[in-house]
Each structure stands twice: as C-alpha cells, then as structure tokens.
Enzyme design. Structure first.
Site, PDB file in Angstrom:
ATOM      1  N   LYS A 106       5.183   1.385   0.915  1.00 38.71           N
ATOM      2  CA  LYS A 106       5.764   2.221   1.986  1.00 38.71           C
ATOM      3  C   LYS A 106       7.266   2.063   2.077  1.00 38.71           C
ATOM      4  O   LYS A 106       7.963   3.000   2.445  1.00 38.71           O
ATOM      5  CB  LYS A 106       5.122   1.953   3.343  1.00 38.71           C
ATOM      6  CG  LYS A 106       5.480   0.617   3.984  1.00 38.71           C
ATOM      7  CD  LYS A 106       4.380  -0.349   3.849  1.00 38.71           C
ATOM      8  CE  LYS A 106       4.845  -1.771   3.919  1.00 38.71           C
ATOM      9  NZ  LYS A 106       3.732  -2.687   3.614  1.00 38.71           N
ATOM     10  N   GLU A 191       3.829 -13.426   7.019  1.00 39.85           N
ATOM     11  CA  GLU A 191       4.641 -14.057   5.975  1.00 39.85           C
ATOM     12  C   GLU A 191       5.439 -15.212   6.574  1.00 39.85           C
ATOM     13  O   GLU A 191       5.638 -15.267   7.803  1.00 39.85           O
ATOM     14  CB  GLU A 191       5.666 -13.049   5.433  1.00 39.85           C
ATOM     15  CG  GLU A 191       5.096 -11.716   5.052  1.00 39.85           C
ATOM     16  CD  GLU A 191       4.797 -11.617   3.579  1.00 39.85           C
ATOM     17  OE1 GLU A 191       5.370 -12.406   2.811  1.00 39.85           O
ATOM     18  OE2 GLU A 191       3.976 -10.762   3.210  1.00 39.85           O
ATOM     19  N   LYS A 206       6.020   2.992   7.884  1.00 38.90           N
ATOM     20  CA  LYS A 206       4.735   3.696   7.777  1.00 38.90           C
ATOM     21  C   LYS A 206       4.767   4.969   8.620  1.00 38.90           C
ATOM     22  O   LYS A 206       4.253   6.011   8.202  1.00 38.90           O
ATOM     23  CB  LYS A 206       3.602   2.777   8.227  1.00 38.90           C
ATOM     24  CG  LYS A 206       3.341   1.640   7.231  1.00 38.90           C
ATOM     25  CD  LYS A 206       2.421   0.597   7.811  1.00 38.90           C
ATOM     26  CE  LYS A 206       2.196  -0.539   6.819  1.00 38.90           C
ATOM     27  NZ  LYS A 206       1.627  -1.739   7.441  1.00 38.90           N
TER      28      LYS A 206
HETATM   29  N1  LIG Z   1      -1.035  -7.189   0.805  1.00 32.27           N
HETATM   30  C1  LIG Z   1      -1.499  -6.158   1.529  1.00 32.27           C
HETATM   31  O1  LIG Z   1      -2.470  -6.306   2.294  1.00 32.27           O
HETATM   32  C2  LIG Z   1      -0.885  -4.791   1.374  1.00 32.27           C
HETATM   33  C3  LIG Z   1      -1.412  -3.736   2.117  1.00 32.27           C
HETATM   34  C4  LIG Z   1      -0.871  -2.457   1.958  1.00 32.27           C
HETATM   35  C5  LIG Z   1       0.187  -2.267   1.084  1.00 32.27           C
HETATM   36  N2  LIG Z   1       0.692  -3.331   0.400  1.00 32.27           N
HETATM   37  C6  LIG Z   1       1.803  -3.093  -0.524  1.00 32.27           C
HETATM   38  O2  LIG Z   1       1.357  -3.377  -1.844  1.00 32.27           O
HETATM   39  C7  LIG Z   1       2.435  -3.860  -2.630  1.00 32.27           C
HETATM   40  C8  LIG Z   1       2.039  -5.191  -3.247  1.00 32.27           C
HETATM   41  O3  LIG Z   1       1.725  -6.100  -2.223  1.00 32.27           O
HETATM   42  P1  LIG Z   1       0.993  -7.484  -2.544  1.00 32.27           P
HETATM   43  O4  LIG Z   1       0.611  -8.039  -1.210  1.00 32.27           O
HETATM   44  O5  LIG Z   1      -0.043  -7.312  -3.576  1.00 32.27           O
HETATM   45  O6  LIG Z   1       2.207  -8.346  -3.111  1.00 32.27           O
HETATM   46  P2  LIG Z   1       2.113  -9.704  -3.956  1.00 32.27           P
HETATM   47  O7  LIG Z   1       0.854 -10.415  -3.665  1.00 32.27           O
HETATM   48  O8  LIG Z   1       3.396 -10.406  -3.743  1.00 32.27           O
HETATM   49  O9  LIG Z   1       2.030  -9.191  -5.475  1.00 32.27           O
HETATM   50  C9  LIG Z   1       3.138  -8.654  -6.143  1.00 32.27           C
HETATM   51  C10 LIG Z   1       2.836  -8.680  -7.617  1.00 32.27           C
HETATM   52  O10 LIG Z   1       3.895  -8.059  -8.314  1.00 32.27           O
HETATM   53  C11 LIG Z   1       4.356  -8.958  -9.340  1.00 32.27           C
HETATM   54  N3  LIG Z   1       5.785  -8.740  -9.489  1.00 32.27           N
HETATM   55  C12 LIG Z   1       6.750  -8.963  -8.588  1.00 32.27           C
HETATM   56  N4  LIG Z   1       7.945  -8.593  -9.082  1.00 32.27           N
HETATM   57  C13 LIG Z   1       7.712  -8.119 -10.325  1.00 32.27           C
HETATM   58  C14 LIG Z   1       8.520  -7.587 -11.337  1.00 32.27           C
HETATM   59  N5  LIG Z   1       9.845  -7.462 -11.180  1.00 32.27           N
HETATM   60  N6  LIG Z   1       7.943  -7.169 -12.487  1.00 32.27           N
HETATM   61  C15 LIG Z   1       6.610  -7.297 -12.663  1.00 32.27           C
HETATM   62  N7  LIG Z   1       5.775  -7.788 -11.726  1.00 32.27           N
HETATM   63  C16 LIG Z   1       6.322  -8.203 -10.574  1.00 32.27           C
HETATM   64  C17 LIG Z   1       4.020 -10.350  -8.858  1.00 32.27           C
HETATM   65  O11 LIG Z   1       3.940 -11.216  -9.961  1.00 32.27           O
HETATM   66  P3  LIG Z   1       3.513 -12.740  -9.784  1.00 32.27           P
HETATM   67  O12 LIG Z   1       2.041 -12.709  -9.419  1.00 32.27           O
HETATM   68  O13 LIG Z   1       3.736 -13.354 -11.120  1.00 32.27           O
HETATM   69  O14 LIG Z   1       4.361 -13.284  -8.697  1.00 32.27           O
HETATM   70  C18 LIG Z   1       2.679 -10.093  -8.181  1.00 32.27           C
HETATM   71  O15 LIG Z   1       1.647 -10.117  -9.126  1.00 32.27           O
HETATM   72  C19 LIG Z   1       3.637  -3.902  -1.689  1.00 32.27           C
HETATM   73  O16 LIG Z   1       4.373  -2.725  -1.807  1.00 32.27           O
HETATM   74  C20 LIG Z   1       2.997  -3.989  -0.311  1.00 32.27           C
HETATM   75  O17 LIG Z   1       3.834  -3.481   0.729  1.00 32.27           O
HETATM   76  C21 LIG Z   1       0.180  -4.591   0.516  1.00 32.27           C
END
Ligand SMILES: NC(=O)c1ccc[n+]([C@@H]2O[C@H](COP(=O)([O-])OP(=O)(O)OC[C@H]3O[C@@H](n4cnc5c(N)ncnc54)[C@H](OP(=O)(O)O)[C@@H]3O)[C@@H](O)[C@H]2O)c1
Length: 473
Positions: A106, A191, A206
C-alpha cells in the site's frame, strides 16, 4: 478443460511471501481443479540467503530479483518485498517487460500508484493489489466489481490491526497506551518501531487506495487529515465508555455534496444531517461524482457501542461501505498475517491467470490513472459531533465561561459530564456537542485553553454517528 501452467516469481519470502508459497504448494490440486491452471513458483527472491526458511525442497531461492523478473518462463511477478525503493524498481522492470504484477504494497501504491498503473497500461499489462488493504478481506474486488452499480457515499474502516489491538486492550483492560503498545509488540502485532501504524499513516495509505476506487477520484496520502492513537489518554476511553461509545481509529471517506458542505449545522442544527445521512439526495439534487467534495480523514473516533464497528476487536479489520443501491455493507476479517494476506495474493494470481484482471484493468475507468484528482473537503469545513475533555480548576463560573465561548462560536452542547473530585484536584469536564464545524471547534479550543482556569490542553475527539438505516427507531 485444457490445463496450462503459469510461472510465478515471488519477490520476497517473508511473512506474506511464505504464506503464498504455502497456499500455492498445499492447495495446488484444489487450484488446478478449480481453474484448470497449474500455478508454479519458479523463483523466490529474498535479501539474505542464510536465513532459515520453511520452504518445500526444490524451490529456487535466490537474491537476484532482476533474473527472476526476466526469466521467460515467469508469467506473473508477485511483489511482497515492501517499501518504496527496491520494490518500485522491481515493479517498474516487470511492467516494462509486459509482465503483470501482484502486490501487497500500500505504501508504494499510495505514493506512486497512478504512475505505475499508467505504466502497466502503456505496456499492455496490469497491476493487482487486493492484499494492499484489509489483508485477506476482498474489499478491492468488491469495490471494483461487486459494488460497481453503486454510487458510494461513504467508506468507513478499521484497517490497521495493530491500532485496533492497542485500542481494544485499552478499552477492555483499562490499560495505558504504553502498556497496550507493549502487549501488541509482545504478541507480534506491532513492529519494534510502530510509528507508521500508531501515527495513522498506514491507515491513511490504505484509505488513499480505497477512496480512489470508491469515489473514482485520485486520492493521495497528502489529501488526508491524519491523527494517530499515540496521544490518546486512557481517561478518554473510560469517559467515552461511560457515555456509551468506544474509541476506534477510523479511516473515513465520505461524499459531501456542495449543499452538505456548506449547509446548516452552525449551532444546534439537526443531527440528522450528520456524516452518514446518506439516504436522500440533497436539495441541490445529486451531483456528478466528480462534482462532490470528499471528506478524507483518519483519527481516533467515538463510535456508538451499538454500531457494528464497535464490536471489531483485537487485530481484526472491518470496512463499512454505503452504496446508494445496496445500502450498508460490512466487510470483516483478518487484516494482516501470513495466510490471510496470502489468500488475497493468491486470489489476485488466479484472476490474473484467468484473464479477468487484465481485462478489467484495461477496460474499467476507475483506477486513479484514469480519473481526476479528488475534490477534497477542507478539514476546517468538516461537520461533525465532538467530544471535549477540559481540565479545569474547581472554581465558580468556569462552566459559564466555557459554554459562552462555545455559544459564541455557534456550537451547541449535547451532554455535559462532571464527577465530584477532592478539593485540590483539577476537575475533568466532558462535553459532547451537536453538529459543529471543525473550524469553529478549533477557534473555541484556542479561546478555552487560554482561560486562566483551564490547566491543560483540552482533549478533542470526533464522534461518528450511526448510519440512518441502523439508527434506533
Ligand atoms: N505482514 C502482513 O501481515 C501484511 C499484510 C498486508 C500487506 N503486507 C505488505 O506485504 C509486503 C511484505 O510484507 P511482509 O510482512 O511479508 O514483510 P517481511 O516479512 O519483512 O518480508 C519481506 C521479504 O522481502 C525480502 N526483501 C527485502 N528487501 C529485499 C530486496 N531488496 N530484494 C529482495 N528481497 C528483499 C526479505 O528478505 P529476507 O527474508 O532475506 O529478509 C523478506 O523475505 C509489504 O508491502 C507489506 O506492507 C503485509
């Protein structure tokens, strides 16, 4: 039905990415039976290869996003990296090569959605973003498809699970903000740096996405008045409860016709002309969609305890949508988390694979690249009811001074609440108002806070009224 295979590159293998891998692996047969498509994850791209991960054996995990995007056997790029730098680069690269993008981001959409949507159209592809708002709740598909026959008059949501968890703990357990935040962090809902959530910015991003779709107008985060929950006092939650309300962080977008924006309400006007009085067209007649101003705001709000949103507890999300034909619809569910969010991502992958999203993306003139900037109602023009808490010295005449200031600014009172206290203590005086203008309230607050008998800045919160169709009687 002839079967085919669609190759997926998953950029990001964190909370959401691992959920996507799990669903696409465990539900492979179900998805194939339902769609005739075999969805094959060909790459998972992460930042740190050394991190332990619970991925099935044989999955190709790398750190080379460009190679994954450019792989000719990859048909859909799923961006679950997050942020607005690397993610933007990957999304642009994918779109420029004509590959559809599914994203949960978002922040990226709120900052650069318009530009990315037009880039996608230029390269005859699409962007799908169901997971960007409300986690697993299918609110984007509902706004784009299910509700398309409706003129949307209002959208009111609890779209940040962290804030809702904190407010629920403060309300149900009487905790301070600091204690409730710590509980949210311990439970993994907040966080280590919770600023994006508790400042209201995540909610506003959002809302920008949702309001753009609901009102077919371009809304950016900067259009939205934002107040977070980080300065909320436990006392106000307790007083609100005593008055029959709970406090929720709401994302609010509502249509204000020219009549409504400039209409009555300066002092004791009927509260029927409230924020949700969407039943009948104004006397000016219903205007064109773009002719109406939209009130856009995120702030802690008093919601009556009988309102459905009052019962949305913990980390759940809910979005109330008011359509002219359907009336009130409530979308409720888990707004975050690995599998709920992955549920939305996989639905996007399927709809892109089926060709539904590419067609709708090309044809429907509802995305912000195909619409005009929203006409935003200036926040000072907002017509709302208010909750005020003054901290006064216990002296004769204080209330008379305060009510005079409010009266002079054409604000009429609906309720006053004051408890007995020990002589030496400051007296909290709680006032609720009838409909008043934000500008008049702010002018009054300056004058009230300057009174020598007022010993601390007056707390000011807005009250949202129930939609007419649900009001008692
Ligand atoms: N978490 C939720 O409940 C939720 C809900 C709705 C939307 N979202 C959205 O979904 C997205 C991801 O959230 P998340 O919670 O899954 O985040 P996360 O757990 O921090 O996962 C991010 C992933 O991206 C990888 N990454 C980060 N920087 C990178 C780069 N430059 N190149 C390649 N890979 C990279 C990380 O690698 P590593 O594993 O090696 O660190 C990790 O695997 C965000 O935009 C968030 O706003 C999340």
């Amino acid at each position: 039905m002839p079967e085919r295979t669609i190759g997926i590159a998953l950029l990001g293998g964190g909370v959401v990415g691992s959920g996507v891998v799990k669903i696409l692996t465990e539900q492979r047969d179900l998805l194939r039976r339902r769609t005739g498509i075999h969805f094959d994850v060909r790459h998972v791209v992460v930042r740190d290869l050394a991190k332990p991960r619970d991925f099935p054996a044989g999955l190709r995990v790398s750190t080379d996003a460009n190679a994954a995007i450019d792989d000719p056997t990859v048909d859909i790029i799923v961006e679950v990296v997050g942020g607005t730098t690397h993610a933007a680069h990957y999304v642009e690269r994918a779109l420029k090569s004509g590959k559809p993008v599914v994203t949960a981001n978002k922040s990226l959409l709120a900052a650069r959605g318009t530009e990315l949507f037009s880039l996608a159209k230029k390269h005859n592809t699409c962007v799908a973003f169901e997971a960007s708002c409300g986690g697993g709740i299918p609110i984007i598909a509902s706004l784009q498809h299910g509700l398309i026959a409706n003129r949307i008059d209002a959208l009111v949501g609890i779209v940040n699970g962290t804030c809702n968890f904190i407010l629920t703990k403060m309300t149900q357990n009487g905790w301070s903000y600091a204690d409730a935040l710590k509980a949210a962090q311990d439970a993994g809902f907040a966080e280590a740096d919770p600023t994006m959530d508790v400042s209201g910015r995540d909610t506003a991003q959002k809302l920008a996405v949702l309001a753009s779709l609901a009102f077919n107008a371009r809304v950016s985060e900067a259009d939205i008045h934002i107040e977070g929950i980080d300065t909320l006092q436990a006392d106000d939650i307790a007083y609100a409860k005593e008055l029959g309300y709970v406090i929720k962080l709401l994302a609010i977008a509502e249509r204000k016709s020219a009549h409504g924006a400039a209409g009555s309400g300066q002092g004791g006007g009927s509260d029927r002309k409230n924020s949700f009085d969407t039943g009948a067209p104004s006397s000016a007649g219903h205007q064109t969609i773009l002719g109406d101003a939209i009130s856009l705001r995120v702030h802690p709000t008093l919601v009556h305890s009988t309102d459905v949103l009052a019962d949305v507890s913990g980390s759940f999300n809910a979005i109330s949508v008011f359509g002219h034909a359907l009336g009130h619809a409530l979308f409720y569910g888990r707004g975050a988390g690995s599998l709920p969010t992955a549920s939305a991502i996989v639905s996007d992958i399927v709809n892109v694979g089926l060709g539904v999203t590419p067609l709708a993306f090309k044809q429907l003139a509802i995305l912000p690249d195909a619409t005009s900037p929203a006409r935003v109602l200036p926040f000072n023009e907002l017509l709302s009811r208010y909750y005020l808490r003054l901290m006064a010295r216990d002296e004769p005449g204080v209330l008379a001074q305060v009510t005079k200031i409010l009266g002079d600014n054409k604000i009429s009172l609906r309720a006053i609440l004051q408890h007995e206290v020990n002589d030496s203590q400051l007296v909290p005086v709680i006032i609720t108002t009838h409909l008043a203008r934000e500008g008049a309230i702010q002018t009054s607050l300056k004058e009230i806070n300057a009174l020598p008998t007022i010993q601390a800045p007056t707390a000011c919160l807005r009250i949202i009224d129930q939609p007419k169709e649900f009001a008692a009687g």
